[in-house]
Write a protein that holds these residues in place. Sequence first.
Motif, PDB file in Angstrom:
ATOM      1  N   SER A 488       1.079  -1.124  -0.042  1.00 39.97           N
ATOM      2  CA  SER A 488       0.055  -0.007  -0.011  1.00 39.97           C
ATOM      3  C   SER A 488       0.792   1.053   0.079  1.00 39.97           C
ATOM      4  O   SER A 488       2.121   1.103   0.328  1.00 39.97           O
ATOM      5  CB  SER A 488      -1.092  -0.047   1.127  1.00 39.97           C
ATOM      6  OG  SER A 488      -0.067   0.260   2.215  1.00 39.97           O
ATOM      7  N   TYR A 489       0.207   2.329  -0.589  1.00 36.18           N
ATOM      8  CA  TYR A 489       1.052   3.601  -0.497  1.00 36.18           C
ATOM      9  C   TYR A 489       1.779   3.903   0.880  1.00 36.18           C
ATOM     10  O   TYR A 489       3.022   4.158   1.082  1.00 36.18           O
ATOM     11  CB  TYR A 489       0.256   4.910  -0.915  1.00 36.18           C
ATOM     12  CG  TYR A 489       0.798   6.303  -1.165  1.00 36.18           C
ATOM     13  CD1 TYR A 489       1.342   6.007  -2.383  1.00 36.18           C
ATOM     14  CD2 TYR A 489       0.823   7.125  -0.189  1.00 36.18           C
ATOM     15  CE1 TYR A 489       2.180   7.525  -2.674  1.00 36.18           C
ATOM     16  CE2 TYR A 489       1.842   8.359  -0.444  1.00 36.18           C
ATOM     17  CZ  TYR A 489       2.177   8.510  -1.636  1.00 36.18           C
ATOM     18  OH  TYR A 489       2.753   9.471  -2.060  1.00 36.18           O
ATOM     19  N   LEU A 490       1.060   3.808   1.932  1.00 36.81           N
ATOM     20  CA  LEU A 490       1.618   4.212   3.344  1.00 36.81           C
ATOM     21  C   LEU A 490       2.838   3.354   3.666  1.00 36.81           C
ATOM     22  O   LEU A 490       3.688   3.668   4.197  1.00 36.81           O
ATOM     23  CB  LEU A 490       0.720   4.370   4.264  1.00 36.81           C
ATOM     24  CG  LEU A 490      -0.232   5.675   4.242  1.00 36.81           C
ATOM     25  CD1 LEU A 490      -1.218   5.575   5.550  1.00 36.81           C
ATOM     26  CD2 LEU A 490       0.503   6.724   4.419  1.00 36.81           C
ATOM     27  N   ARG A 491       2.579   2.035   3.428  1.00 36.18           N
ATOM     28  CA  ARG A 491       3.450   0.895   3.828  1.00 36.18           C
ATOM     29  C   ARG A 491       4.674   0.806   2.961  1.00 36.18           C
ATOM     30  O   ARG A 491       5.781   0.869   3.442  1.00 36.18           O
ATOM     31  CB  ARG A 491       2.650  -0.315   3.417  1.00 36.18           C
ATOM     32  CG  ARG A 491       3.767  -1.594   3.877  1.00 36.18           C
ATOM     33  CD  ARG A 491       3.729  -1.911   5.154  1.00 36.18           C
ATOM     34  NE  ARG A 491       4.752  -2.596   5.529  1.00 36.18           N
ATOM     35  CZ  ARG A 491       5.433  -2.926   6.728  1.00 36.18           C
ATOM     36  NH1 ARG A 491       4.916  -2.433   7.739  1.00 36.18           N
ATOM     37  NH2 ARG A 491       6.287  -3.673   7.019  1.00 36.18           N
ATOM     38  N   ALA A 492       4.411   1.467   1.617  1.00 36.16           N
ATOM     39  CA  ALA A 492       5.472   1.777   0.856  1.00 36.16           C
ATOM     40  C   ALA A 492       6.593   2.733   1.182  1.00 36.16           C
ATOM     41  O   ALA A 492       7.576   2.724   0.991  1.00 36.16           O
ATOM     42  CB  ALA A 492       5.120   1.795  -0.762  1.00 36.16           C
ATOM     43  N   LEU A 493       5.800   4.011   1.494  1.00 30.46           N
ATOM     44  CA  LEU A 493       6.422   5.181   2.133  1.00 30.46           C
ATOM     45  C   LEU A 493       7.487   4.745   3.369  1.00 30.46           C
ATOM     46  O   LEU A 493       8.668   5.073   3.440  1.00 30.46           O
ATOM     47  CB  LEU A 493       5.576   6.120   2.628  1.00 30.46           C
ATOM     48  CG  LEU A 493       5.348   7.140   1.740  1.00 30.46           C
ATOM     49  CD1 LEU A 493       4.228   8.273   2.491  1.00 30.46           C
ATOM     50  CD2 LEU A 493       6.449   8.173   1.262  1.00 30.46           C
ATOM     51  N   TRP A 494       6.804   3.737   4.247  1.00 29.42           N
ATOM     52  CA  TRP A 494       7.479   3.396   5.326  1.00 29.42           C
ATOM     53  C   TRP A 494       8.797   2.628   4.995  1.00 29.42           C
ATOM     54  O   TRP A 494       9.770   2.712   5.629  1.00 29.42           O
ATOM     55  CB  TRP A 494       6.605   2.568   6.344  1.00 29.42           C
ATOM     56  CG  TRP A 494       7.241   2.220   7.675  1.00 29.42           C
ATOM     57  CD1 TRP A 494       7.634   0.732   7.920  1.00 29.42           C
ATOM     58  CD2 TRP A 494       7.498   2.827   9.030  1.00 29.42           C
ATOM     59  NE1 TRP A 494       7.887   0.643   9.141  1.00 29.42           N
ATOM     60  CE2 TRP A 494       8.222   1.999   9.721  1.00 29.42           C
ATOM     61  CE3 TRP A 494       7.206   4.097   9.087  1.00 29.42           C
ATOM     62  CZ2 TRP A 494       8.037   2.256  11.103  1.00 29.42           C
ATOM     63  CZ3 TRP A 494       7.451   4.414  10.426  1.00 29.42           C
ATOM     64  CH2 TRP A 494       8.122   3.523  11.373  1.00 29.42           C
ATOM     65  N   THR A 495       8.457   1.610   4.295  1.00 24.90           N
ATOM     66  CA  THR A 495       9.540   0.717   3.795  1.00 24.90           C
ATOM     67  C   THR A 495      10.773   1.688   3.005  1.00 24.90           C
ATOM     68  O   THR A 495      11.805   1.288   3.370  1.00 24.90           O
ATOM     69  CB  THR A 495       8.918  -0.331   2.736  1.00 24.90           C
ATOM     70  OG1 THR A 495       7.728  -0.830   3.279  1.00 24.90           O
ATOM     71  CG2 THR A 495      10.179  -1.481   2.623  1.00 24.90           C
ATOM     72  N   LEU A 496      10.302   2.447   2.130  1.00 22.36           N
ATOM     73  CA  LEU A 496      11.214   3.353   1.760  1.00 22.36           C
ATOM     74  C   LEU A 496      12.246   3.964   2.590  1.00 22.36           C
ATOM     75  O   LEU A 496      13.529   3.920   2.370  1.00 22.36           O
ATOM     76  CB  LEU A 496      10.334   4.309   0.904  1.00 22.36           C
ATOM     77  CG  LEU A 496      10.937   4.978  -0.305  1.00 22.36           C
ATOM     78  CD1 LEU A 496      11.524   4.131  -1.442  1.00 22.36           C
ATOM     79  CD2 LEU A 496      10.075   6.341  -0.933  1.00 22.36           C
TER      80      LEU A 496
END
Lengths: 673, 203
Positions: A488-496
């Motif tokens: 998900s967008y937020l998850r991707a931001l966090w992982t990034l």
Amino acid sequence: MPDLGIYLLYLALFASIYAVISGVVAAKTRRLDLTISSERAVTAQFTLIALAFLILEYLFLTDRFDVFFVAKSSSRDLPTPYKITALWSAMEGSLLLWSLVLASFTFAAVHIVKRRRGPGAAYATAIMAANQVFFLGIILLYENPFLLISDIENVPIGFAPADGQGMNPLLVHPAMAIHPPILYSGYVGFVVPFAFAMGALISRNLDEEWIRTTRRWTLIPWFLLGVGQLLGGKWAYVVLGWGGYWGWDPVENAALLPFLTATAFIHSVMIQEKKGMLKVWNIVLILTTYTLCIFGTFITRSGVVSSVHTFAQSPVGPRFLGFVIAILAFSSFFLVRRLNLLKSEAHYDSPVSREGGFLLNNLLFLGATFAVLWGTMFPVLSEAVTGSKITVGPPFFNTVMIPIGLALMLLTGVGPLLAWRKTSPAGLKRHFTWPSIVALVTATTCVAFGIRDVYATISFGICAFVIVTIFSEFHRGAIARGSSSNESYLRALWTLCGRNKRRYGGYIAHFGFVLIFIGFTGNAFNEMREVSLKKGDSFEISGYRIDYEGYDFHRGPMREIIQTQLGVYVGGSRLGTLFPEQHIYYKRPDQQRTTEVAVRSGLREDLYVLYEGQSQDGSAFFTVYVNPLVMWVWIGAWVLTAGMVVVIWPDKREKIRRRRLTGAPPQTQEAVA
Amino acid sequence: MIIGSRHTRPVPNNLPTGRRNERLTSIKSISKRVDGARGIPGFLYRRTVEAVAILCGILSLAVPLRAEVSEEKVMDVAVELACLCGDCPNRPLDECRCGHAGTQRNRIAEEFEKGKTKDQIIAGFVADFGQRIFVTPPKEGFNLMAWFMPFFGIFVGGYAVRSIMKGWSRAHTYGSTRTPAGSAVVSETDRAKLEKALGEQDT
């Protein structure tokens, strides 16, 4: 007990001297036993200084007024937390705190990088210990905090006054309690990268290892120095009652100088790590940074330039100047001797590249450093040349520094989006079209809303530009990550952020700086009025109506407090009550008065009120400021802190990557032996 | 009651000595004196006012007219001068709130009232305090260096950076066997993809 403190400091001095000698011999002979011995000497030095520090704290807490420094800086009625902080409220104790912070950094650095032992690290240990020898020598010879009154004045041995003189009331503030330790940690922390750079120079191990070893050791003091300055600004804002938080005072400038060069350094090391370029430059930057740290201490403690923040005049000033010259001579000697080993690998294609951006960044930071140093020292230079004193006040620094600051802020947005080697026109268009449009729209909106200050308009435009570039970087990264991993967008931001802490933490820190810059820009719109009010009178400023509702008087054990009460209204509705105060320290011989500012802070502006006193007919005098956007300076500081936490958070992947890159496990004791 | 002018407020009795010494005039006390005149019988009051008006008219022919000194006029001078009280970080006199700054602003107002020009007032301050009374270095003689050097330093630094970059560029062109970036070997589309990928990977 005071005698024990002195003995401990002498023992710490001997341990430091031993650490210097054993470190140098260990580096030259590559003897592991001596390396370990020098590390133990560092441990002993830290333990002894910490014990001396605790003893001095104990003397403060038990009101031992037979000790000259305690009698001078504390009093019986001082609240306990401030008895602890009184230790660093004057020269003697502040030098001991400095020494303790230095010992702590040395101890931590030596033990954390233990697994990379070698000649460079041994020299670094010796250099850090040599710095400690200087500070302990200064303390024991000139500013000993354990001396009794009978050692200094002609009074019977054991004489103790009934009470102490008390701490300077201006320093009785939470921000002032933590500002010196944080600022000192910033100043002193740079000893670690300085010592490792010098160790690398002396031992001829001039690959990127010293940079990798000290990366966090550079970021932490850089961050502490920045936060320390902001805390000092906060203290000035709410205690000194100038209506502002930065006055371009020589002592403030002294802290800014190493911060600027260190900021240049933490950017330029990236070029060396990535491209093997700027090897000499990075060494020069870190040597300059530490030299400026000591130079700042010289300015603060010598009285060579007039400042509101300086310590009392002391004989230590010339010694610090001598130390600055010694550091410069020592580091320049080894730098020149090793120039042939510092050849850069030149991979350079275009000025429109990340390398070009970093070079411009360094040029501007060094330009800013030179401008601040020049302005700070120019009165001394001018007096030496022309024989007459001159003043270099805040308007000079604003005139010179605002254009440089704006250029740096613009580069904060442009630099990270440039590609290494060369950025194509298509890349430039893709990255900068929208930010440029938003910047133009912002600037136009500012003009449409009646802002006529050119610098403020440009500043808002540039800040908008940088914010869009930062957010677009996060957005692009999250979209790319989401599409490749189905997150998900937020998850991707966090992982990034988690996977590339250095890059995205850096962006967060940049965002913090943008917010701080927005706060600075608010200065262009400050309003100020002085009013005289009788109970029931009111006045208006910047849309606020302020009613004077009377005052109250309290007499405490330390001070008398006159507390006034002001009702704040906007459009007929009451927003709240402000209580500006004046404190009179009636027990002090000088009857010192301080003002307690009342501030109503908001995201848009601060309503800042000073109560200045009262006339015989009962009129109360107030100075009222409306300071727009100040809150963003403090918010920016928190965002910067968040960014730094992300950047320095330990990264297991990075360790694994580094082990793979070096192709071997880290150096061990056996490897050195 | 609002006193807008920074240099016309009464001296608080509980301020430190520096502030107490401010020679300030209270607008309130002036207005009280005017109110007190109302106790005089009407015809006598009118006659007095008329007599004072005539006297003022005659006097105005004999002495130059003294216009009331506006706050802007005082601040126009104060903005160029520094507060030298030693407790403030050399702030301009128009911004500094300490007692010394108030005294100096009053001096400016008084000197305007005496008919002095801005230049004469500043010259008086320079005579008393020297060149350090200016909040910034005067733009003349050696002190011009203060203004000139920071930008000159950046210019020289910029020139040095440009020279270094040129040197690197030459070293790379003649010394490297790698394909220079931007050559036609890589297509525009591929290069865009590469840049995007590099942009996402690089720190």
